[in-house]
Enzyme design. Sequence first.
Site, PDB file in Angstrom:
ATOM      1  N   HIS A 144     -17.932 -32.325   4.532  1.00 17.22           N
ATOM      2  CA  HIS A 144     -18.027 -33.589   5.738  1.00 17.22           C
ATOM      3  C   HIS A 144     -19.026 -34.352   5.175  1.00 17.22           C
ATOM      4  O   HIS A 144     -20.310 -34.205   5.607  1.00 17.22           O
ATOM      5  CB  HIS A 144     -18.393 -32.777   7.216  1.00 17.22           C
ATOM      6  N   HIS A 156     -12.127 -34.234  13.785  1.00 20.20           N
ATOM      7  CA  HIS A 156     -13.598 -34.517  14.349  1.00 20.20           C
ATOM      8  C   HIS A 156     -13.236 -33.794  15.994  1.00 20.20           C
ATOM      9  O   HIS A 156     -12.639 -34.521  16.665  1.00 20.20           O
ATOM     10  CB  HIS A 156     -13.967 -35.793  14.467  1.00 20.20           C
ATOM     11  N   GLU A 189     -17.810 -32.307  18.853  1.00 22.06           N
ATOM     12  CA  GLU A 189     -19.118 -33.146  18.509  1.00 22.06           C
ATOM     13  C   GLU A 189     -19.510 -33.695  19.968  1.00 22.06           C
ATOM     14  O   GLU A 189     -20.531 -33.471  20.615  1.00 22.06           O
ATOM     15  CB  GLU A 189     -19.163 -34.035  17.396  1.00 22.06           C
TER      16      GLU A 189
END
Length: 371
Positions: free
Chosen positions: A25, A213, A216
Amino acid sequence: MPIDANGDLEVEGLSLRSLPKVSLHDHLDGGVRPATIIELADAAGIELPHTDPTGLAMWFRTQASAGSLVDYLKTFDVSLSVMQSAENLRRIAREFVEDLVHDGVVYGEVRWAPELHLTGGLSLQQAVEAVQDGIDEAEDAAEGRGKSIRVGQLLSAMRQTDRVREIAELAVAHRDRGVVGFDTAGPEAGFPSSRYRETFDYLARQMFPATVHAGEAAGPDSIRSALVDGRALRLGHGVRIAEDLEIVNRDGEEVQVRFGDLARWVRDREIPLELSPSSNLQTGAIAAWGTEFADHPFDLLYQLGFAVTVNVDNRTMSATSLTREMALLVDAFGYDLEDLESFQFNAAAGAFLPVEEREELVELIAEGFDD
């Protein structure tokens, strides 16, 4: 054991920088050298907040530490401003890989969003080809110096735009020309993977891997959608999976935890978590657990058996490297070489590579940690 000025640390007599690492990442536009930004901006007449590398590097880190993902993402306007030509993309990709080599990375995946690099007249295809040219140049140069590295592209689609399917098709079209996977990025809250279910279905039919993603800037529901709707093979960050864990008893170092169904699914199926500790702290992704590096639930997830991996997210914004992230983890949680090797094995197992090449990568890591 103090971390030195370069973010390195000796563990059991070995420099962390010298150890073979896997980077899953790592954003291209988040890893541009400040000196390169200044040089390219000067040539294009672009104004910057600072015109010396040290000052600009400090500006990136300060601005990126505002405590929210939205504010963090605003810093990318600066790096993206100099990434709008084939020549600049090729150079930045080449330097990006050079920095990976310097950091001891033997396999890396660089993610970036081609749709953000078109204001200078490039097509999506030209942008992808320019980045691949830079990667190829750096890999060849490393080989000439006796270093071994392989880097694959992950094409990111920005969730807040209407080009998600187009970027997915672009990724599949370049699957034999350097692109190894697909990603969705950008604002997470309000943009669950369910909005793009048709695109993820297309990728599944093409047998093309995706990471998303999730976990987060949004919580477990975002992770659930990434897995169910996005068919994600890895979770980009995924740190907020810890919200689906309930600590029911703590007796010294002994912790009893009750798993939610989602957390158990992610743990039991060894779905890699692309954790980026410094970035997670900057964006407020770990605010539920605290405001210090040692508050990151990385160790809790590791001790519970999750497939944790160590990543930088954005080297420039966090003023970090994979070596430094590992050193900070050692400092915070007392990890030894066996622990650090486990993180690299997890990353190798999750790499978007054929199984034979993943096995070779595991062997390479084992040899490097045994030296």
